[in-house]
Design a protein around this motif. Structure first.
Motif, PDB file in Angstrom:
ATOM      1  N   ARG A  56       0.833  -1.198   0.000  1.00  0.00           N
ATOM      2  CA  ARG A  56       0.000   0.000   0.000  1.00  0.00           C
ATOM      3  C   ARG A  56       0.873   1.255   0.000  1.00  0.00           C
ATOM      4  O   ARG A  56       2.020   1.228   0.468  1.00  0.00           O
ATOM      5  CB  ARG A  56      -0.938   0.004   1.203  1.00  0.00           C
ATOM      6  N   PRO A  57       0.357   2.362  -0.507  1.00  0.00           N
ATOM      7  CA  PRO A  57       1.127   3.617  -0.512  1.00  0.00           C
ATOM      8  C   PRO A  57       1.440   4.076   0.912  1.00  0.00           C
ATOM      9  O   PRO A  57       0.794   3.667   1.885  1.00  0.00           O
ATOM     10  CB  PRO A  57       0.183   4.605  -1.220  1.00  0.00           C
ATOM     11  N   ARG A  58       2.399   4.949   1.014  1.00  0.00           N
ATOM     12  CA  ARG A  58       2.807   5.464   2.323  1.00  0.00           C
ATOM     13  C   ARG A  58       1.687   6.299   2.933  1.00  0.00           C
ATOM     14  O   ARG A  58       1.138   7.184   2.296  1.00  0.00           O
ATOM     15  CB  ARG A  58       4.075   6.302   2.165  1.00  0.00           C
ATOM     16  N   ASP A  59       1.373   6.001   4.188  1.00  0.00           N
ATOM     17  CA  ASP A  59       0.355   6.755   4.924  1.00  0.00           C
ATOM     18  C   ASP A  59       1.010   8.043   5.420  1.00  0.00           C
ATOM     19  O   ASP A  59       1.506   8.127   6.544  1.00  0.00           O
ATOM     20  CB  ASP A  59      -0.167   5.913   6.079  1.00  0.00           C
ATOM     21  N   VAL A  60       0.976   9.082   4.594  1.00  0.00           N
ATOM     22  CA  VAL A  60       1.854  10.227   4.749  1.00  0.00           C
ATOM     23  C   VAL A  60       1.518  11.082   5.968  1.00  0.00           C
ATOM     24  O   VAL A  60       2.393  11.768   6.512  1.00  0.00           O
ATOM     25  CB  VAL A  60       1.835  11.063   3.454  1.00  0.00           C
ATOM     26  N   LEU A  61       0.277  11.077   6.411  1.00  0.00           N
ATOM     27  CA  LEU A  61      -0.121  11.946   7.521  1.00  0.00           C
ATOM     28  C   LEU A  61       0.028  11.301   8.894  1.00  0.00           C
ATOM     29  O   LEU A  61      -0.120  11.979   9.911  1.00  0.00           O
ATOM     30  CB  LEU A  61      -1.577  12.403   7.337  1.00  0.00           C
ATOM     31  N   VAL A  62       0.332  10.036   8.942  1.00  0.00           N
ATOM     32  CA  VAL A  62       0.378   9.330  10.232  1.00  0.00           C
ATOM     33  C   VAL A  62       1.643   9.706  10.996  1.00  0.00           C
ATOM     34  O   VAL A  62       2.753   9.670  10.453  1.00  0.00           O
ATOM     35  CB  VAL A  62       0.309   7.810  10.024  1.00  0.00           C
ATOM     36  N   VAL A  63       1.468  10.029  12.265  1.00  0.00           N
ATOM     37  CA  VAL A  63       2.599  10.246  13.157  1.00  0.00           C
ATOM     38  C   VAL A  63       2.703   9.137  14.202  1.00  0.00           C
ATOM     39  O   VAL A  63       3.781   8.855  14.711  1.00  0.00           O
ATOM     40  CB  VAL A  63       2.509  11.620  13.853  1.00  0.00           C
ATOM     41  N   ARG A  64       1.564   8.505  14.532  1.00  0.00           N
ATOM     42  CA  ARG A  64       1.550   7.336  15.417  1.00  0.00           C
ATOM     43  C   ARG A  64       0.487   6.388  14.890  1.00  0.00           C
ATOM     44  O   ARG A  64      -0.697   6.740  14.806  1.00  0.00           O
ATOM     45  CB  ARG A  64       1.232   7.732  16.873  1.00  0.00           C
ATOM     46  N   ASP A  65       0.911   5.174  14.540  1.00  0.00           N
ATOM     47  CA  ASP A  65      -0.044   4.230  13.972  1.00  0.00           C
ATOM     48  C   ASP A  65      -0.860   3.561  15.079  1.00  0.00           C
ATOM     49  O   ASP A  65      -0.689   3.851  16.271  1.00  0.00           O
ATOM     50  CB  ASP A  65       0.654   3.200  13.081  1.00  0.00           C
ATOM     51  N   GLN A  66      -1.741   2.622  14.679  1.00  0.00           N
ATOM     52  CA  GLN A  66      -2.644   1.982  15.637  1.00  0.00           C
ATOM     53  C   GLN A  66      -1.881   1.234  16.724  1.00  0.00           C
ATOM     54  O   GLN A  66      -2.264   1.277  17.905  1.00  0.00           O
ATOM     55  CB  GLN A  66      -3.583   1.013  14.902  1.00  0.00           C
ATOM     56  N   ARG A  67      -0.822   0.560  16.356  1.00  0.00           N
ATOM     57  CA  ARG A  67      -0.061  -0.201  17.352  1.00  0.00           C
ATOM     58  C   ARG A  67       0.612   0.737  18.340  1.00  0.00           C
ATOM     59  O   ARG A  67       0.595   0.502  19.557  1.00  0.00           O
ATOM     60  CB  ARG A  67       0.981  -1.069  16.646  1.00  0.00           C
ATOM     61  N   GLN A  68       1.211   1.813  17.842  1.00  0.00           N
ATOM     62  CA  GLN A  68       1.896   2.747  18.729  1.00  0.00           C
ATOM     63  C   GLN A  68       0.930   3.472  19.671  1.00  0.00           C
ATOM     64  O   GLN A  68       1.280   3.767  20.807  1.00  0.00           O
ATOM     65  CB  GLN A  68       2.671   3.771  17.882  1.00  0.00           C
TER      66      GLN A  68
END
Length: 498
Positions: A419-431
């Protein structure tokens, strides 16, 4: 062998087309949680889905062995529903005779609700299995009240509470039967086997081959043993109850308070078919009249959880019909008793009719698990569009990011690392120890250097850019134009270029 035919038929029905429907949003949450590490699962339970945490832990081990395909995710539920049908037949044989047990198990096998939750990677099928198992073990323990038998019952109840807190309302029915047995004996509680040459002897003899006692348990000792058997469940479930109670405002913010008209819609919603639900209720009512006092346990196992959840749901948002799936086998037991009053051929014809009436719903649930089924969400279709047109350096943006539709999890499941880079994410679901990711506060800066953006928005949007609110929408509209738009059921995807 009264259990064999219902168990095998249920397994065949639930395995048919088990991987056809793509995982829906609840199953995506299961996949997201199950593929995390155990420490991350513990952290997730502290944020959301504490009540489902034990199921996620179970699925963590399962997916490590068998993978995360739709079939692999749903197989535990299919096996659990097959076991529930087999045990329903055993319980029915114990309370109402072998023919009633056989017909009850077969009826459960052909219901659309059995396929619906037997093909879903959620804990409801496992809870249904454990609810019937706990009830069957209680019947045996009340006839022969040994600590070993109550220990088996204690394990089943504890597992039931860990997998589905609401299913513990079944204990109200168990309490009623235990108190009646203690006061007046098992015959008064309707637990003695039906008279007749074809009836089973005693639960001990039917299940283990042990000799049957002359009469069921009676006196305060059985109440004491039953209360002791509940202690493991109380100890294990109490932390989940406290954690889940603190998360209720966020977990169930989409649920409204229960209303009286919800009761009228319950049979169809619970059976996943209006006509089949009506047929089941009618047969169950006839069976209750035919059973007499032996209808106490299965009847209470249907009505008391329903009434308790409804009463609670009028004060707090808890009324969700699928929470009562564990009660369906007991309604089938009553219905099987009604059918046992006629010759086997006509009774099997009614079971077949129930299956035929539910065929449209059986076919529909194998296309989508969304409810209502008129509003499916095609995560796989959006993933294919992105995969077919993606170029190196592309980014992806989702709106809204906090949606219960989980568009980001849908693409992550179907595309994985592609998948393309999730450019706006600073902390994903796991973090974040959550089901949603956190995005940057200055989206224009995060989008700098990106020339192509895949915008995925929920719903059908003629102008996807106009549907993005706030600073994120402003940053996209200032820097990008829409090059192409694709509409898929439940989602719209647009390719933006700078």
């Amino acid at each position: 062998m009264v259990w064999a035919a219902p168990g095998l038929l249920t397994l065949v029905v639930t395995l048919a087309g088990i991987g056809h429907a793509q995982p829906w949003r609840d199953e995506l949450a299961t996949w997201s949680a199950a593929t995390r590490t155990v420490p991350d699962l513990v952290r997730l339970a502290g944020t959301i889905d504490a009540a489902t945490g034990p199921y996620y832990l179970l699925m963590h081990g399962w997916t490590a062995l068998f993978g995360t395909s739709p079939t692999a995710l749903r197989l535990p539920s299919a096996l659990a529903m097959a076991g529930a049908a087999a045990l329903t037949a055993r319980l029915g044989a114990r309370l109402a005779g072998p023919r009633a047990g056989l017909l009850a198990g077969l009826l459960l096998a052909v219901l659309p609700v059995t396929s619906r939750y037997g093909q879903e990677a959620r804990p409801y099928a496992l809870a249904t299995l454990l609810a019937v198992l706990a009830t069957l073990l209680l019947v045996g323990a009340l006839h022969r009240p040994t600590w070993r038998r109550f220990a088996g019952y204690a394990v089943a109840v504890a597992a039931l509470g860990l997998l589905h807190l609401i299913a513990l309302t079944l204990l109200a029915a168990h309490a009623l039967v235990v108190l009646l047995v203690a006061a007046r004996g098992s015959a008064a509680a309707g637990l003695d086997p039906p008279a007749g040459p074809t009836s089973p002897t005693d639960e001990a003899q039917a299940v283990t081959g042990e000799a049957a006692p002359a009469a069921g348990a009676r006196g305060p000792g059985v109440v004491w043993r039953w209360l002791v058997a509940l202690l493991p469940a109380a100890v294990l479930v109490a932390p989940l109850v406290l954690a889940a109670g603190g998360q209720r405002g966020r977990q169930l913010d989409w649920v409204r308070l229960a209303r009286v008209d919800d009761l009228a819609a319950l049979p169809g919603a619970l059976a996943q078919s209006g006509v089949v639900g009506g047929l089941l209720v009618g047969l169950a009512a006839l069976g209750a009249g035919r059973l007499g006092r032996r209808a106490l346990l299965p009847g209470a196992a249907v009505l008391l959880p329903l009434l308790l959840l409804f009463a609670a749901g009028t004060a707090v948002p808890l009324w969700v019909t699928r929470y009562l799936v564990f009660a369906v086998p007991f309604a089938c037991l009553l219905a099987g008793t009604a059918l046992a009053g006629v010759r086997l051929a006509p009774a099997l014809a009614v079971v077949t009719l129930a299956g035929l009436l539910g065929l449209p719903d059986q076919a529909a649930l194998r296309r989508t698990h969304e409810w209502p089924r008129s509003a499916p969400v095609d995560y796989a279709g959006v993933a294919r569009i992105v995969a077919d047109h993606e170029q190196p350096g592309d980014a992806v943006v989702y709106s809204p990011r906090d949606s219960w539709l989980f568009p980001d999890l849908g693409l992550a499941y179907h595309l994985g690392a592609r998948r393309p880079r999730d450019v706006l994410v600073v902390r994903d679901q796991r973090q974040r120890a959550d089901l949603w990711a956190a995005e940057c506060d200055r989206p224009a800066e995060c989008l700098a250097g990106v020339d192509r953006v895949w915008l995925v928005v929920t719903g059908r949007r003629a102008d996807p850019l106009a549907a993005v609110p706030g600073a994120k929408g402003d940053a996209l509209r200032d820097a990008f134009t829409v090059r192409q738009v694709w509409a898929r059921p439940g989602l719209t995807v647009a390719l933006l270029t700078r």
